[in-house]
Design a protein around this motif. Structure first.
Motif: not given
Length: 478
Positions: A314-330, A341-344, A467-473
């Motif tokens: 089904x559909x998915x909604x995405x929050x703001x934070x590290x999850x945002x670019x991760x989900x959009x690129x995945x 998601x909220x783009x702006x 999950x561990x602490x990680x840095x999203x590029x």
């Protein structure tokens, strides 16, 4: 004629909206949220998943003040959401007359159902001031609005600009609102031109289509197509700063609404324009750049999110934070309603209430992707899901910190402080009456299996992945 019901309405009770609240609640056409901003986020989710306007209800004064975060989100992303309230005043008890603007658009505050409908038809939110709010009044006005036909001279001028040139067709979210995806597919085939997408225009032409070469802009992976084109035909795209992203843009023709950075603009219904262009299409220079893949992140977070999206139906909604670019690129998107998601404006705490709203309009279960911060900003709406019998799944990628905020603070200030989060997410979720699954290590296969089981069960469930602490590029950093 399209019927716009603006139902269900999402809202919070208050004395000056008691009449519409009772009327809608007694007819089982109201979803009561715990907060007014969540009510508007839910309306955004409903509008985004269905392509039709949605409505929320908030009492005046403090209710509207809390709802403003949702209205700002809808204004920034041009989502047709109506927030109804009672009498608002500049002075006196609970006085507040809101005013806000975003990228050239201003929030419309009106008591006229016709003006409210015209605002929604422009894909903009409206604060509707009417203590007796009746969704049918605005719906009937919406149904009477005819799409703006293009001037034949404008169509001919654009045809001349495209003739003999190497054209790239850029699709934005406005194409989804105009319901013209199949027409754009026909157009790109006839012109033998590639399709590129804004991030919010993804899926208008499915990403498995051979002429869809990918997203352009700040996180885009098809930016070279823009710089190699002679002309960009932008359909329903606002050409925001994130889309333009300091690229060397060629002649750009924008169709749909006023765009300040375009060389030519035709304000009209996007579908009507594409139909007119297809009647006598120009002869353009054929070219066929090959689709490219979005960059992945070598992160546990990326592998978990990619598995979740791959396994979810089904559909998915995405929050703001590290999850945002991760989900959009995945994600691989075949329909604009698949990833919301909220783009702006990017408010933290968007995903869970938006999933509630989407769930109210589609038969499938909806997945909300969020981190610790997004969960803590909106977990109370899990009680709404249980009480209102709206089936959602929430994947909490728990790393114990405000990860993206820490990254930005370290980059800008050289250090960060008080970014940790140590909330007992499972206990919070269980206390609100939802099922909980905890995955103690980042195992993509276990995440996929667990979410498939949840989707099959239909039970509102929070899935926590440690999950561990990680840095999203950051954009441009590789």
């Amino acid at each position: 004629m399209i019927s716009f019901r603006l139902r269900p309405v999402f809202g919070v009770p208050g004395d000056d909206v008691a009449r519409p609240y009772l009327r809608l609640a007694e007819s089982d056409e109201l979803v009561r949220t715990t907060r007014e901003d969540a009510a508007v986020y839910a309306a955004i989710g409903a509008a985004e998943v269905s392509g039709e306007p949605a409505a929320a209800l908030a009492t005046r004064g403090p209710g509207v003040a809390v709802a403003l975060a949702g209205l700002a989100c809808a204004l920034a992303d041009r989502v047709p959401v109506l927030c109804a309230t009672g009498e608002i005043t500049e002075r006196g008890f609970q006085s507040l007359v809101p005013s806000m603007a975003s990228d050239g658009a201003e929030l419309t505050v009106t008591d006229d159902p016709g003006e409210a409908a015209r605002t929604l038809a422009r894909s903009e939110p409206v604060l509707y001031v009417d203590p007796g709010f009746d969704p049918d009044e605005v719906s009937s006005e919406l149904e009477g609005i005819e799409p703006a036909e293009p001037d034949p001279e404008d169509v001919e001028r654009v045809r001349g600009l495209l003739e003999g040139e190497r054209v790239a067709i850029l699709v934005g979210r406005g194409c989804y609102r105009a319901q013209c995806g199949e027409l754009v597919e026909r157009l790109c085939g006839i012109l033998e031109a590639p399709v590129v997408e804004t991030m919010r225009g993804r899926g208008v032409v499915p990403e498995y289509h051979p002429r869809n070469v990918g997203v352009v802009g700040l996180r885009g992976w098809a930016n070279d197509v823009i710089e190699e084109a002679d002309v960009v035909l932008a359909l329903g795209a606002r050409l925001s700063e994130r889309t333009r992203a300091n690229l060397d843009w060629p002649t750009t023709v924008a169709i749909g609404f006023e765009v300040k950075d375009a060389d030519e603009v035709v304000e009209c219904d996007v579908r009507a324009f594409v139909e007119a262009l297809l009647e006598d299409p120009p002869r353009t220079e054929p070219w066929d750049p090959k689709p490219s893949e979005p960059p992945g992140f070598d992160l546990e977070l990326y592998r978990v999110v990619k598995a979740a999206l791959k396994g979810w139906i089904g559909p998915a909604t995405v929050d703001s934070g590290q999850i945002t670019p991760t989900a959009l690129l995945a994600a691989r998107v075949s329909s604009p309603s698949e990833v919301i998601y909220s783009g702006s404006f990017c408010p933290m705490g968007f995903a869970i209430p938006a999933a509630l709203g989407a769930s109210a309009r589609v038969p499938e279960m909806v997945l909300a992707l969020t981190g610790d911060g997004g969960f803590m900003a909106s977990f109370q709406e899990l009680e709404t899901a249980v009480r209102e019998d709206l089936q959602i799944a929430v994947l909490v990628t728990r790393n114990g910190e405000l990860g993206f905020t820490r990254q930005v603070m370290e980059e800008k200030e050289g250090r960060a402080a008080k970014m940790g989060l140590d909330a007992d997410v499972p206990s919070i979720a269980e206390s609100l009456g939802v099922e909980v699954e905890v995955i103690g290590k980042p195992d993509p296969d276990e995440v996929k299996r667990t979410l498939r089981d949840v989707e099959m069960s239909g039970e509102t469930t929070v899935v926590v992945v440690e999950l561990p602490h990680e840095d999203v590029p950051m954009p441009g950093s590789g």
